[in-house]
Design a protein around this motif. Structure first.
Motif, mmCIF file in Angstrom:
data_model
loop_
_atom_site.group_PDB
_atom_site.id
_atom_site.type_symbol
_atom_site.label_atom_id
_atom_site.label_comp_id
_atom_site.label_asym_id
_atom_site.label_seq_id
_atom_site.Cartn_x
_atom_site.Cartn_y
_atom_site.Cartn_z
ATOM 1 N N SER A 160 0.540 -1.053 0.021
ATOM 2 C CA SER A 160 -0.149 -0.579 -0.167
ATOM 3 C C SER A 160 0.528 0.787 -0.117
ATOM 4 N N LEU A 161 0.509 2.425 -0.580
ATOM 5 C CA LEU A 161 0.620 3.786 -0.234
ATOM 6 C C LEU A 161 0.573 3.600 1.555
ATOM 7 N N ARG A 162 2.248 3.979 1.817
ATOM 8 C CA ARG A 162 2.171 4.240 3.657
ATOM 9 C C ARG A 162 1.848 6.050 3.972
ATOM 10 N N ARG A 163 2.336 6.787 3.306
ATOM 11 C CA ARG A 163 2.219 8.747 3.283
ATOM 12 C C ARG A 163 2.804 8.826 2.607
ATOM 13 N N GLU A 164 2.267 10.590 2.036
ATOM 14 C CA GLU A 164 3.036 11.450 1.378
ATOM 15 C C GLU A 164 3.672 12.712 2.409
ATOM 16 N N VAL A 165 5.064 12.841 1.930
ATOM 17 C CA VAL A 165 5.395 14.245 2.430
ATOM 18 C C VAL A 165 5.360 15.163 1.450
ATOM 19 N N PHE A 166 4.940 15.936 2.338
ATOM 20 C CA PHE A 166 4.462 17.124 1.257
ATOM 21 C C PHE A 166 5.683 18.456 1.664
ATOM 22 N N LEU A 167 6.324 19.597 0.731
ATOM 23 C CA LEU A 167 6.806 20.543 1.091
ATOM 24 C C LEU A 167 6.093 21.483 1.816
ATOM 25 N N GLN A 168 7.101 22.051 2.200
ATOM 26 C CA GLN A 168 6.596 23.240 3.425
ATOM 27 C C GLN A 168 6.905 24.832 2.477
ATOM 28 N N ASN A 169 6.368 25.646 3.256
ATOM 29 C CA ASN A 169 5.837 27.017 2.651
ATOM 30 C C ASN A 169 7.153 27.578 3.426
ATOM 31 N N GLU A 170 7.468 28.794 2.583
ATOM 32 C CA GLU A 170 8.195 29.477 3.106
ATOM 33 C C GLU A 170 7.894 30.210 4.639
ATOM 34 N N ASP A 171 6.854 30.011 5.161
ATOM 35 C CA ASP A 171 6.661 30.337 6.616
ATOM 36 C C ASP A 171 6.761 29.149 6.926
ATOM 37 N N GLY A 172 7.499 27.980 6.913
ATOM 38 C CA GLY A 172 6.858 26.937 7.541
ATOM 39 C C GLY A 172 6.018 26.074 7.688
ATOM 40 N N THR A 173 5.052 26.588 6.619
ATOM 41 C CA THR A 173 3.821 25.894 7.309
ATOM 42 C C THR A 173 3.565 25.071 6.314
ATOM 43 N N VAL A 174 2.638 23.431 5.791
ATOM 44 C CA VAL A 174 2.779 22.662 5.205
ATOM 45 C C VAL A 174 1.763 22.872 3.280
ATOM 46 N N SER A 175 2.869 22.694 2.417
ATOM 47 C CA SER A 175 2.010 22.962 1.282
ATOM 48 C C SER A 175 1.295 21.789 0.833
ATOM 49 N N SER A 176 0.543 22.027 0.303
ATOM 50 C CA SER A 176 -0.497 21.052 -1.069
ATOM 51 C C SER A 176 0.018 20.493 -1.614
ATOM 52 N N GLU A 177 2.088 20.647 -1.971
ATOM 53 C CA GLU A 177 2.915 20.228 -3.074
ATOM 54 C C GLU A 177 3.366 18.828 -2.769
ATOM 55 N N VAL A 178 3.218 17.759 -3.192
ATOM 56 C CA VAL A 178 4.007 16.204 -2.835
ATOM 57 C C VAL A 178 5.467 16.710 -3.100
ATOM 58 N N LYS A 179 6.114 15.659 -1.889
ATOM 59 C CA LYS A 179 7.502 15.762 -2.508
ATOM 60 C C LYS A 179 7.895 14.808 -2.521
ATOM 61 N N GLU A 180 7.544 13.383 -2.058
ATOM 62 C CA GLU A 180 7.705 12.293 -2.344
ATOM 63 C C GLU A 180 6.519 10.912 -1.421
ATOM 64 N N ARG A 181 6.670 10.155 -1.995
ATOM 65 C CA ARG A 181 5.738 9.117 -1.156
ATOM 66 C C ARG A 181 6.631 8.295 -1.284
ATOM 67 N N THR A 182 5.641 7.556 0.252
ATOM 68 C CA THR A 182 6.655 6.405 0.746
ATOM 69 C C THR A 182 5.230 5.487 0.231
#
Length: 126
Positions: free
Chosen positions: A22-44
């Motif tokens: 299965s797909l375990r998790r998606e890791v998201f990029l961070q915005n400049e202010d440190g909040t989590v963006s909606s853009e996926v960095k990698e999938r595990t």
């Protein structure tokens, strides 16, 4: 501490037969202010490894489309690399291993699709 290029893995000796779980998790990029963006960095993904005798997790870049294979489908890793991250502690260090790969594909998919193309071509000519 990190290994400069990671450790290149002999897929067959290290993992043996791999089956998709299965797909375990998606890791998201961070915005400049440190909040989590909606853009996926990698999938595990969780994969069953016969040689390891347990489930392993493998991270694939987000540039590769989401994998939604059938449960227990035989898969193959493309260019897997093992690496570590170590964090100093009062008693020494904690070390975590992780595995990354360029892609995750169905085993034998390429051979099957080329065979089907060869068989379908003569039928179209008739």
């Amino acid at each position: 501490m990190r290994l400069a290029q990671g450790i290149v893995i002999d897929k067959e000796k290290t993992f043996g037969l791999l089956k998709f779980s299965s797909l375990r998790r998606e890791v998201f990029l961070q915005n400049e202010d440190g909040t989590v963006s909606s853009e996926v960095k990698e999938r595990t993904y969780d994969l069953k490894s016969r040689e390891q005798g347990r489930m392993i997790q493998v991270s694939i870049p987000a540039s590769v489309p989401l994998k939604d294979f059938d449960y227990n489908a035989e898969v193959e890793l493309m260019d897997p690399v093992a690496d570590t991250v170590a964090n100093a502690t009062f008693r020494g260090a904690d070390v975590d291993w992780y595995i990354k790969a360029d892609d995750l594909i169905l085993k034998g998919k390429t051979a099957t699709s080329s065979t089907n193309n060869q068989k379908s071509t003569p039928n179209k000519e008739k």
